[in-house]
Design an enzyme around this catalytic site. Sequence first.
Site, PDB file in Angstrom:
ATOM      1  N   CYS A 104       0.864  -1.231   0.107  1.00  0.00           N
ATOM      2  CA  CYS A 104      -0.096   0.107  -0.151  1.00  0.00           C
ATOM      3  C   CYS A 104       1.018   1.211  -0.202  1.00  0.00           C
ATOM      4  CB  CYS A 104      -1.039   0.110   0.966  1.00  0.00           C
ATOM      5  SG  CYS A 104      -1.773   1.586   1.410  1.00  0.00           S
ATOM      6  N   CYS A 107      -0.485   4.475   2.010  1.00  0.00           N
ATOM      7  CA  CYS A 107      -0.764   4.282   3.595  1.00  0.00           C
ATOM      8  C   CYS A 107      -0.277   3.091   3.992  1.00  0.00           C
ATOM      9  CB  CYS A 107      -2.221   4.602   4.329  1.00  0.00           C
ATOM     10  SG  CYS A 107      -3.436   3.842   3.278  1.00  0.00           S
ATOM     11  N   SER A 108      -0.873   2.130   4.563  1.00  0.00           N
ATOM     12  CA  SER A 108      -0.600   0.801   5.020  1.00  0.00           C
ATOM     13  C   SER A 108      -1.435  -0.224   5.159  1.00  0.00           C
ATOM     14  CB  SER A 108       0.131   0.629   6.353  1.00  0.00           C
ATOM     15  OG  SER A 108      -0.506   1.281   7.371  1.00  0.00           O
ATOM     16  N   CYS A 109      -2.657  -0.136   4.296  1.00  0.00           N
ATOM     17  CA  CYS A 109      -3.691  -1.140   4.229  1.00  0.00           C
ATOM     18  C   CYS A 109      -3.218  -2.611   4.030  1.00  0.00           C
ATOM     19  CB  CYS A 109      -4.368  -0.698   3.025  1.00  0.00           C
ATOM     20  SG  CYS A 109      -4.990   0.892   2.804  1.00  0.00           S
TER      21      CYS A 109
END
Lengths: 201, 104, 117
Positions: A104, A107-109
């Site tokens: 991601c 962000c950090s999905c």
Amino acid sequence: MALAQENVLIPDVGLRVKALESLLAEKGAIDPKSLDLLVEAFETRIGPKNGAKVIAKAWVDPEYKKWLMKDGTAAIKSLGYSGVQGENMVVIENTPTVHNVVVCTLCSCYPWPTLGLPPIWFKSAPYRARVVIEPRAVLREFGLEIADDVEVRVWDSTAELRYLVMPMRPAGTENFNEAQLAELVTRDSMIGTGLALAPGK
Amino acid sequence: MNGIHDIGGKHGFGPVVVEQNEPYFHEEWESRMLAMMIACFGAGVFNVDQFRRPIETMKPGHYLLSSYYEKWLCTVEQNCIDVGIVTREEVDARHKQLMKEKMA
Amino acid sequence: MINKVTVEMMPIVLATGDPARVDEPIPAKFKEGDKVIVLEVNAPTHNRLPSYIKGKVGTVTFDHGVFVFPDTSAHRKGPKPQHVYTVTFTAQEVWGEAGHPSDRLYADIWDDYMRHA
């Protein structure tokens, strides 16, 4: 200027978290007891062992695999894994000619119900910046050498779909049952930065 | 927005550093932050998009240096202010009070 | 409207999440196989479009159905529901010679971020 807006780290950040939690509790917006329950859920029940069970089942059950590839969300939910950050699941399959890896960049999905919380490296700038432009170099750092004729597919989770990689079933596991197979399915193999473990390793 | 968070393809960040046997939480406040985030989300303070926005508007230096849970603090705090549950002044005051108590 | 999450509600919140899906019969602007160009979205407001694919040509690979649109949703301006698609790009379309000839990138893109190529 407020502390949280300064161009530096927040001093004593843990105490600011505590400050916010105590204020929210006093104002009736949160119940600290429900927070305890949540932490316990993540520490004990939500993690990559869940995803490993999904993959192992798909390896031994062709009908389940078909369902999983067609409707990942429903097939995964049938094993009890659903909810926050796993609302819309897509499973992508590695083959001898295709290697998938998930990131991601914005962000950090990450698919929490099947993999738990992401490791720090997955959320880090180096991984997010590099794996899209030089996936083979990043995979090499993880110990994976991908042959030139194998297609590397990088999946950037830019929307609300969450991706789970189905690694290839290791050779020599023909007689393994589902539980034994699940032991071979690592977290990284379901992100795409690893392979399923060879038996006996 | 063309923010600091949009880093796909950027050079110069160095190797991917993997922590072996990484614990779920490095400090207790991280677990409280995770839980507070989900509790606030469940209470209707923000949705996924409203959650992401304040992270993207962090100062670039702060964004790059902070842990993910610190980013979460920024956005949960901002969202709670936006919907009127707390004010920045209240959080600042309580934070200062707790820091003072720790020093005492 | 804030509804405090109680101990009893927490498992439900956790198991439900925020699907972001919208159950409305919004027509799709693109279909699988369409060639698309990603728009130069440069508004200072929120979006979910990584810079590295802006202006690039890709192929619509999968239509995931209708979702909330982040650009309005993030600013509390409503869902503006529309389709999200997985779009495939060759690594060389995105990165030029730095891309490996065998490799591909997949990104999930909303209707409003693309036009037909």
